[in-house]
Design an enzyme around this catalytic site. Structure first.
Site, PDB file in Angstrom:
ATOM      1  NE  ARG A  46      15.651 142.594  48.745  1.00  0.00           N
ATOM      2  CZ  ARG A  46      16.207 142.219  47.605  1.00  0.00           C
ATOM      3  NH1 ARG A  46      16.977 143.049  46.963  1.00  0.00           N
ATOM      4  NH2 ARG A  46      15.998 141.016  47.090  1.00  0.00           N
ATOM      5  CD  GLU A 212      26.941 117.715  43.618  1.00  0.00           C
ATOM      6  OE1 GLU A 212      26.196 118.096  44.527  1.00  0.00           O
ATOM      7  OE2 GLU A 212      27.395 118.472  42.750  1.00  0.00           O
ATOM      8  CG  ASP A 231      29.303 124.858  42.096  1.00  0.00           C
ATOM      9  OD1 ASP A 231      28.970 125.759  42.883  1.00  0.00           O
ATOM     10  OD2 ASP A 231      28.778 123.726  42.091  1.00  0.00           O
ATOM     11  CG  HIS A 236      33.355 122.052  47.823  1.00  0.00           C
ATOM     12  ND1 HIS A 236      33.365 122.975  48.832  1.00  0.00           N
ATOM     13  CD2 HIS A 236      32.142 122.173  47.237  1.00  0.00           C
ATOM     14  CE1 HIS A 236      32.204 123.614  48.859  1.00  0.00           C
ATOM     15  NE2 HIS A 236      31.444 123.142  47.895  1.00  0.00           N
TER      16      HIS A 236
HETATM   17  C1  BG6 Z   1      28.022 123.439  46.791  1.00  0.00           C
HETATM   18  C2  BG6 Z   1      27.910 123.591  45.302  1.00  0.00           C
HETATM   19  O1  BG6 Z   1      29.078 124.231  47.276  1.00  0.00           O
HETATM   20  O2  BG6 Z   1      28.264 122.081  47.106  1.00  0.00           O
HETATM   21  C3  BG6 Z   1      26.798 122.705  44.765  1.00  0.00           C
HETATM   22  O3  BG6 Z   1      27.635 124.942  44.976  1.00  0.00           O
HETATM   23  C4  BG6 Z   1      26.994 121.273  45.209  1.00  0.00           C
HETATM   24  O4  BG6 Z   1      26.733 122.780  43.345  1.00  0.00           O
HETATM   25  C5  BG6 Z   1      27.232 121.206  46.719  1.00  0.00           C
HETATM   26  O5  BG6 Z   1      25.841 120.543  44.861  1.00  0.00           O
HETATM   27  C6  BG6 Z   1      27.612 119.806  47.149  1.00  0.00           C
HETATM   28  O6  BG6 Z   1      27.613 119.727  48.552  1.00  0.00           O
HETATM   29  P1  BG6 Z   1      27.314 118.364  49.320  1.00  0.00           P
HETATM   30  O7  BG6 Z   1      27.530 118.700  50.755  1.00  0.00           O
HETATM   31  O8  BG6 Z   1      25.930 117.981  48.985  1.00  0.00           O
HETATM   32  O9  BG6 Z   1      28.308 117.382  48.784  1.00  0.00           O
END
Ligand code: BG6
Length: 483
Positions: A46, A212, A231, A236
């Site tokens: 945008r 994390e 999320d 994942h």
């Molecule tokens: C993302 C999530 O898809 O993956 C985040 O939205 C998360 O919340 C991230 O922190 C983790 O990815 P990576 O590659 O750092 O393990």
């Protein structure tokens, strides 16, 4: 090896993901000699800025997030030459004629990266068609979140299907682009050693942890509406589970692999309420100002969104009947560590004296950091003390074993974008897979909502609420240490 010449349009080109991952990743591919000189990257957003301003932004992003390496095969200036920009209105007509004109080169791969809110996916797809850019060869790349439940995912799939065929749609789950995640398939299907043991008869249980150390940071608004289940788990962790549990596909090709993953998701049991632990991190003691607790971070003192989840599930099929799968993920945990662990059963009978000790083989596949694979093997304790057994790791850290190549890993996004250009969908999620994943997660979420479940608090820097440890202990097992 350079890919074919391409035009890659990044909608949301000035956004966070583009700056952090997509653009620096493309620069690294450029430096690796993989981006042909005719290739063009066109930012579309945008912001009413010109090409020079966009290039300046790209330069800054590559410096900040490029990983601090030296580009040996070219210069940043040369890379910037290949970059263009169009100010565009996703919901109006502004900018589309200009984009169309830029995309009129024939014989090039055309890819459109939707790095924007999913609310705009339909608008973008519709306009691409209206302006003649949605032909059979065009590819679109869409980011997560792909819906927030089954219904919204179905609607999204249906909307995209109005304009594009499934073979044109690349749904990104960046975990599939991680080096070790692909190695998981190499280890399983490239060795004779593991596959015969890869079933309920020999495997005691499997655990998957994605821990994390970061909190929700500046993404509180998005995250508080999602939580760890939407999320991380729905995408994942579910993908990791599929790769570890699926049957060997007949070929390493997109549909063969995705068919097998889909079968795993469809065979997942519903999760019982007492097999789910939800948690929410609290401020670090004495450090509230620097590392606020979850509720402060999202600005809602009564938020019931989970930043941690641990659960136990089963896969009801011949291979896995009776083998528990434990999944765990959370923010602000003690270390950043993603690991899949396969714990084998004990030998059926010990020939050694009772005090010799007994061990189980444990295969752990580390996704990050220090990517590698470790197999715990039982041997005799060295020395004169008689036959006593100890567990030693057969350790293969890729950086050590493979030298430079092992260490210099390609970031997930770089790899996946190159796969888009090559037209390889193996590491992307198919529409039915995403829907099946939501069909499994929806009842779990509805369940805790109906129970008015409040997540258990846990300290920042810990590994989640004590109930998570209990979940394992009840079964006579324990989580691998997060480290
Ligand atoms: C993302 C999530 O898809 O993956 C985040 O939205 C998360 O919340 C991230 O922190 C983790 O990815 P990576 O590659 O750092 O393990």
């Amino acid at each position: 090896i350079p890919v074919d010449p391409f035009d890659l349009v990044i909608f949301g080109g000035t956004g966070d993901l583009a700056r952090r991952k997509i653009l620096p990743g493309l620069f690294r591919r450029f430096c690796a000699g993989q981006m042909p000189p005719e290739a063009r990257i066109i930012g579309a957003a945008r912001s009413d800025i010109d090409v020079a301003a966009f290039r300046a932004m790209v330069a800054e992003a590559t410096q900040e997030f490029g990983g601090g390496f030296t580009c040996e095969t070219g210069t940043l200036e040369a890379f910037l030459e290949q970059i263009d920009y169009v100010a565009i209105d996703a919901r109006g007509d502004q900018g589309w004629a200009e984009l169309q004109e830029k995309m009129s080169g024939k014989g090039r791969v055309e890819a459109y990266y939707f790095s924007v809110s999913p609310a705009l996916f339909g608008d973008l797809a519709e306009r691409l068609q209206k302006w003649g850019m949605a032909d059979q060869d065009a590819r679109i790349v869409v980011e997560k979140p792909f819906g927030r439940d089954l219904e919204t995912a179905q609607t999204l799939n249906a909307t995209l299907a109005t304009y594009f065929d499934e073979h044109q749609i690349y749904r990104i789950d960046h975990y599939l682009g991680k080096e070790t995640v692909q190695n998981l398939m190499a280890v399983r299907f490239g060795n004779m050693l593991f596959e015969p043991l890869w079933n309920a008869q020999y495997v005691d249980h499997i655990q998957i942890t994605v821990a994390e150390t970061v909190g929700v940071g500046g993404r509180g608004e998005y995250y508080d509406k999602s939580g760890a289940m939407r999320d991380m788990v729905q995408n994942h962790l579910m993908q990791l589970l599929c790769l570890i549990a699926m049957e060997p596909p007949a070929r390493f090709d997109p549909d063969a692999v995705r068919d097998e993953k889909l079968k795993v998701i469809r065979a997942l049991d519903p999760v019982l309420p007492h097999h789910i632990i939800r948690g929410q991190y609290q401020a670090e003691p004495m450090n509230e100002a620097n590392a606020p607790g979850y509720r402060t971070a999202v600005g809602d003192a009564r938020s019931r969104t989970e930043s941690f989840i641990a659960l136990k599930t089963h896969i009801s099929n011949w291979r896995w009947a009776g083998t528990p799968f434990y999944l765990r993920t959370g923010k602000r945990m003690s270390a950043r560590s993603s690991e899949i662990t396969v714990v084998f059963k004990e030998t059926p009978h010990s020939i050694f004296a009772e005090d010799a000790g007994r061990h189980r083989n444990v295969l752990s596949i580390r996704l990050q950091p220090n990517e590698g694979i470790t197999l715990g093997v039982t041997i005799k304790e060295p020395g004169p003390g008689g036959m006593r057994l100890v567990d030693v790791p057969l350790d293969m850290t890729f950086a050590d074993a493979l030298g430079e190549e092992g260490a210099d890993q390609v970031d997930a996004y770089e790899r996946l974008i190159m796969d888009v250009i090559r037209g390889n969908q193996t590491l992307f999620m198919r529409g039915d897979e995403v829907e099946a994943a939501w069909a499994w997660t929806d009842p779990i979420i509805e369940g805790w909502e109906a129970r008015n479940d409040v997540p258990k608090p846990y300290d920042s820097g810990s590994d989640g609420p004590t109930d998570s440890t209990e979940l394992m202990r009840r079964d006579g097992r324990e989580w691998r240490k997060v480290s």
